[in-house]
Design an enzyme around this catalytic site. Structure first.
Site, PDB file in Angstrom:
ATOM      1  N   ARG A   1      76.570  25.828  18.650  1.00  0.00           N
ATOM      2  CA  ARG A   1      76.285  25.416  19.991  1.00  0.00           C
ATOM      3  C   ARG A   1      75.353  26.639  20.859  1.00  0.00           C
ATOM      4  NH1 ARG A   1      81.803  22.957  21.940  1.00  0.00           N
ATOM      5  NH2 ARG A   1      80.631  22.683  24.160  1.00  0.00           N
TER       6      ARG A   1
ATOM      7  N   CYS B   1      82.634  28.492  28.726  1.00  0.00           N
ATOM      8  CA  CYS B   1      82.775  27.688  27.152  1.00  0.00           C
ATOM      9  C   CYS B   1      81.879  26.334  27.655  1.00  0.00           C
ATOM     10  CB  CYS B   1      84.072  27.250  26.957  1.00  0.00           C
ATOM     11  SG  CYS B   1      85.026  26.351  28.106  1.00  0.00           S
TER      12      CYS B   1
END
Length: 299
Positions: A197, A256
């Site tokens: 990611r 995050c």
């Protein structure tokens, strides 16, 4: 509260290496204080992301929990006025909610998870950011409690109302404009998402959001800080951060996908000795959707 010796109970499933990290307590320490009126125990388990059908962590709490524990619903206790996930609520709203749950800001607050180390640190960070001083994580969580042969209960737990006076620590939390300034100034930003990611080679779990990363950010997947459901030792954590070029003496901001696992990095940084740690509350869910965001990924 003094630093808790983390290897004090020979009944623990394995001796913990976390001797000097005073954000953690052992099962034996907690077992001896279950009936103390100034100790409150919270199950802060969020469902794991991407699991279908979603895990009903509240139902699992009702089926089995540490005696006296109440369910700390991170989602319900977040800001409900924004589409962004898990955002901090206004201090007055948080004060009323926690007071009604029987959580006082002067109490010893012990947080655990049903499995692993994922969302408990978000509850730990939230409570500390709103002014609670004595907030701890149960090393090994419910699994360690059960493996130590300690009792569990079922059903809902109701505590008498308490007083929680929430005051936001502005130094602990960052917003989008502050992240832009940090990027421009080449400050330390640590991203807890998976390497795929972060690199932009794997999709984000939330629809409509590009993967990739902020310019200058460093990727440390939160799973690298965890072993067998527990935070790694301070020595191991310092080695991990050093290998990534992190200067623990300088300010560090964690991020995050939605502000949850960024708190695992914040916990690890504190355990490793960092003193100036903040968390980007909106994290990638906010950043990647912002029209002014610069996203780096392979071309």
């Amino acid at each position: 509260m003094a630093i808790i010796a983390m290897n004090e109970n020979p009944r623990d499933s394995r001796p913990s290496k976390l001797i000097s990290m005073d954000s953690l307590v052992t099962t034996s320490w907690l077992a001896g204080r279950l009936d103390h009126p100034d100790v409150v125990i919270l199950d802060a388990t969020l469902p794991p992301v991407g699991v279908t059908p979603p895990v009903n962590t509240r139902a699992r709490y009702l089926a089995k929990h540490i005696p006296g524990a109440i369910f700390f619903d991170i989602e319900e206790l977040s800001d409900r006025s924004t589409p962004l996930p898990h955002m901090l609520p206004p201090p007055d709203v948080f004060s009323r909610s926690l007071s009604a749950l029987g959580i006082g800001d002067q109490m010893d607050i012990i947080i655990y998870e049903q499995e692993g180390l994922f969302s408990g640190p978000r509850a730990w960070w939230t409570l500390r950011t709103f002014g609670a001083q004595n907030v701890y994580l149960l090393d090994g969580g419910l699994r360690a409690w059960i493996e130590a042969g300690l009792p569990t209960d079922s059903g809902e737990v109701h505590r008498a109302p308490a007083l929680f006076h929430a005051g936001l620590d502005q130094n602990a939390v960052k917003d989008f404009s502050q992240m832009q300034q940090m990027i421009a100034a080449h400050k330390q930003i640590l991203d807890a998402r998976s390497s795929g990611r972060f690199a932009g080679t794997l999709p984000e779990p939330r629809p409509g959001i590009s993967s990739g990363h902020m310019p200058g950010a460093t990727n440390i997947p939160y799973t690298e800080l965890v072993e067998e459901g527990r935070l790694k030792s301070a020595e191991e954590l310092r080695h991990i951060f050093a290998a990534k070029g992190v200067d623990l003496l300088q300010p560090v901001t964690t991020t995050c996908g939605s502000g949850v696992t960024a708190a695992v990095l914040a916990l690890g940084l504190e355990a490793a000795g960092a003193k100036q740690v903040s968390l980007y509350d909106g994290s990638w869910a906010e950043y990647a959707a912002h029209p002014e965001a610069v996203i780096e990924k392979p071309s």
